[in-house]
Design a protein around this motif. Structure first.
Motif, PDB file in Angstrom:
ATOM      1  N   GLU A  58      38.124  25.324  39.433  1.00 18.47           N
ATOM      2  CA  GLU A  58      37.356  25.807  40.564  1.00 18.47           C
ATOM      3  C   GLU A  58      38.014  27.064  41.130  1.00 18.47           C
ATOM      4  N   ILE A  59      37.218  27.929  41.732  1.00 24.54           N
ATOM      5  CA  ILE A  59      37.773  29.111  42.371  1.00 24.54           C
ATOM      6  C   ILE A  59      38.685  28.661  43.512  1.00 24.54           C
ATOM      7  N   PRO A  60      39.937  29.075  43.518  1.00 25.23           N
ATOM      8  CA  PRO A  60      40.823  28.677  44.624  1.00 25.23           C
ATOM      9  C   PRO A  60      40.289  29.189  45.966  1.00 25.23           C
ATOM     10  N   ASP A  61      40.198  28.307  46.931  1.00 22.62           N
ATOM     11  CA  ASP A  61      39.638  28.680  48.234  1.00 22.62           C
ATOM     12  C   ASP A  61      40.374  29.859  48.860  1.00 22.62           C
ATOM     13  N   GLU A  62      41.700  29.892  48.662  1.00 18.83           N
ATOM     14  CA  GLU A  62      42.491  30.936  49.307  1.00 18.83           C
ATOM     15  C   GLU A  62      42.250  32.323  48.699  1.00 18.83           C
ATOM     16  N   ASN A  63      41.613  32.355  47.518  1.00 20.22           N
ATOM     17  CA  ASN A  63      41.349  33.641  46.863  1.00 20.22           C
ATOM     18  C   ASN A  63      40.022  34.260  47.293  1.00 20.22           C
ATOM     19  N   ILE A  64      39.116  33.446  47.761  1.00 21.71           N
ATOM     20  CA  ILE A  64      37.741  33.914  47.981  1.00 21.71           C
ATOM     21  C   ILE A  64      37.678  35.071  48.967  1.00 21.71           C
ATOM     22  N   TRP A  78      31.495  39.776  44.584  1.00 18.47           N
ATOM     23  CA  TRP A  78      32.833  39.186  44.558  1.00 18.47           C
ATOM     24  C   TRP A  78      32.981  38.135  43.474  1.00 18.47           C
ATOM     25  N   ARG A  79      31.869  37.510  43.107  1.00 17.90           N
ATOM     26  CA  ARG A  79      31.949  36.446  42.099  1.00 17.90           C
ATOM     27  C   ARG A  79      32.272  37.006  40.712  1.00 17.90           C
ATOM     28  N   LEU A  80      31.962  38.271  40.479  1.00 19.57           N
ATOM     29  CA  LEU A  80      32.350  38.907  39.224  1.00 19.57           C
ATOM     30  C   LEU A  80      33.868  39.072  39.164  1.00 19.57           C
ATOM     31  N   LEU A  81      34.473  39.397  40.284  1.00 18.64           N
ATOM     32  CA  LEU A  81      35.935  39.499  40.333  1.00 18.64           C
ATOM     33  C   LEU A  81      36.583  38.134  40.085  1.00 18.64           C
ATOM     34  N   ALA A  82      35.983  37.100  40.641  1.00 12.73           N
ATOM     35  CA  ALA A  82      36.487  35.745  40.396  1.00 12.73           C
ATOM     36  C   ALA A  82      36.385  35.396  38.917  1.00 12.73           C
ATOM     37  N   ALA A  83      35.281  35.786  38.291  1.00 11.54           N
ATOM     38  CA  ALA A  83      35.096  35.508  36.860  1.00 11.54           C
ATOM     39  C   ALA A  83      36.143  36.233  36.022  1.00 11.54           C
ATOM     40  N   HIS A  84      36.432  37.481  36.365  1.00 15.08           N
ATOM     41  CA  HIS A  84      37.477  38.226  35.651  1.00 15.08           C
ATOM     42  C   HIS A  84      38.834  37.555  35.821  1.00 15.08           C
ATOM     43  N   HIS A  85      39.124  37.142  37.041  1.00 15.38           N
ATOM     44  CA  HIS A  85      40.403  36.495  37.297  1.00 15.38           C
ATOM     45  C   HIS A  85      40.520  35.191  36.505  1.00 15.38           C
ATOM     46  N   ARG A  86      39.415  34.446  36.432  1.00 12.42           N
ATOM     47  CA  ARG A  86      39.412  33.193  35.655  1.00 12.42           C
ATOM     48  C   ARG A  86      39.700  33.460  34.189  1.00 12.42           C
ATOM     49  N   VAL A  87      39.064  34.478  33.621  1.00 10.11           N
ATOM     50  CA  VAL A  87      39.232  34.755  32.195  1.00 10.11           C
ATOM     51  C   VAL A  87      40.600  35.373  31.910  1.00 10.11           C
ATOM     52  N   GLU A  88      41.038  36.286  32.772  1.00 12.88           N
ATOM     53  CA  GLU A  88      42.282  37.002  32.508  1.00 12.88           C
ATOM     54  C   GLU A  88      43.517  36.101  32.597  1.00 12.88           C
ATOM     55  N   THR A  89      43.658  35.366  33.675  1.00  9.32           N
ATOM     56  CA  THR A  89      44.875  34.556  33.849  1.00  9.32           C
ATOM     57  C   THR A  89      44.605  33.159  34.388  1.00  9.32           C
ATOM     58  N   ARG A  90      43.345  32.688  34.271  1.00  5.35           N
ATOM     59  CA  ARG A  90      42.983  31.372  34.789  1.00  5.35           C
ATOM     60  C   ARG A  90      43.443  31.218  36.235  1.00  5.35           C
ATOM     61  N   PHE A  91      43.053  32.193  37.061  1.00  5.73           N
ATOM     62  CA  PHE A  91      43.436  32.217  38.469  1.00  5.73           C
ATOM     63  C   PHE A  91      44.959  32.169  38.626  1.00  5.73           C
ATOM     64  N   SER A  92      45.613  32.920  37.750  1.00  5.98           N
ATOM     65  CA  SER A  92      47.070  33.103  37.815  1.00  5.98           C
ATOM     66  C   SER A  92      47.863  31.833  37.528  1.00  5.98           C
ATOM     67  N   THR A  93      47.294  30.915  36.752  1.00  6.43           N
ATOM     68  CA  THR A  93      48.018  29.689  36.388  1.00  6.43           C
ATOM     69  C   THR A  93      48.625  29.773  34.994  1.00  6.43           C
ATOM     70  N   MET A  94      48.483  30.905  34.318  1.00  6.25           N
ATOM     71  CA  MET A  94      49.049  31.026  32.979  1.00  6.25           C
ATOM     72  C   MET A  94      50.566  30.944  33.033  1.00  6.25           C
ATOM     73  N   ASP A  95      51.132  30.548  31.922  1.00  8.57           N
ATOM     74  CA  ASP A  95      52.579  30.365  31.867  1.00  8.57           C
ATOM     75  C   ASP A  95      53.307  31.676  32.134  1.00  8.57           C
TER      76      ASP A  95
END
Length: 212
Positions: A58-64, A78-95
């Motif tokens: 889910e999109i992290p609430d603090e990022n919205i 803004w939802r396009l930016l969220a989609a990019h963030h999800r694909v690029e680094t999974r909302f910054s959860t990548m190792d």
């Protein structure tokens, strides 16, 4: 079936049920530990997605609020930016937030794209040979024509700062067509892959439905 055989079958059914229950507990406990510990979460998600099992995040609430501010600033959804963030680094959860080819930060910018391709060290894929202080200097970015943005006005445009990274991505996408509705073009130029375009647009449509 004799009573003795019935008891034997029932016994084995109970053993099988107990074994299944124990295995389930072990698996779910391990998953909970891996996904609860930041040191393991990225590696776990990496492994799952590499094996064709993407996690629904889910999109992290603090990022919205950051996505919305950047979208408003650069005239894009803004939802396009969220989609990019999800694909690029999974909302910054990548190792790691550094890709094998040298893309950096929350939104995975190549250093030369961030600072500008007129930098004297920029060639090839765009990793460059750029000192960190220069890479994040707004004056240097302006001089070399890069997309990096100091969104929080702290004097540094940092691809590892989420707000700076999202605004920088919005800047890039906007200048390459997103603010004019040319989404596929802008997404493709961000990462030149048809599969990437499909992935981003897929999450974008999903987020439009979930966050109307």
């Amino acid at each position: 079936m004799s009573t003795k055989k019935k008891r034997k079958v029932l016994k084995w059914k109970r053993v099988a049920a107990l074994f299944f229950a124990v295995c389930s507990i072990i698996i779910f406990s391990a998953a909970f530990v891996l996904l609860s510990d930041d040191s393991y979460m990225g590696k776990t998600l990496d492994l799952l997605e590499e094996n064709g099992m993407p996690m629904e995040l889910e999109i992290p609430d603090e990022n919205i609020s950051i996505y919305k501010k950047a979208g408003e600033e650069y005239n894009m959804d803004w939802r396009l930016l969220a989609a990019h963030h999800r694909v690029e680094t999974r909302f910054s959860t990548m190792d790691t937030l550094v890709s094998p080819v040298g893309a950096e930060g929350h939104m995975q910018f190549m250093p030369c794209t961030f600072i500008g391709w007129t930098h004297p060290s920029c060639e090839g894929l765009g990793e460059g040979n750029i000192p960190q202080e220069e890479l994040t200097d707004p004056a240097a970015i302006e001089m070399y024509g890069g997309y990096g943005v100091d969104a929080n006005n702290d004097g540094v445009a940092d691809p590892y700062d989420l707000e700076d990274a999202v605004f920088s991505a919005a800047n890039y996408l906007s200048q390459n067509g997103a603010s004019d509705g040319e989404l596929e073009k802008a997404i493709f130029l961000y990462n030149r892959s048809d599969e990437y375009v499909e992935d981003v647009l897929g999450f974008y449509e999903d987020y439009k439905n979930k966050h109307p």
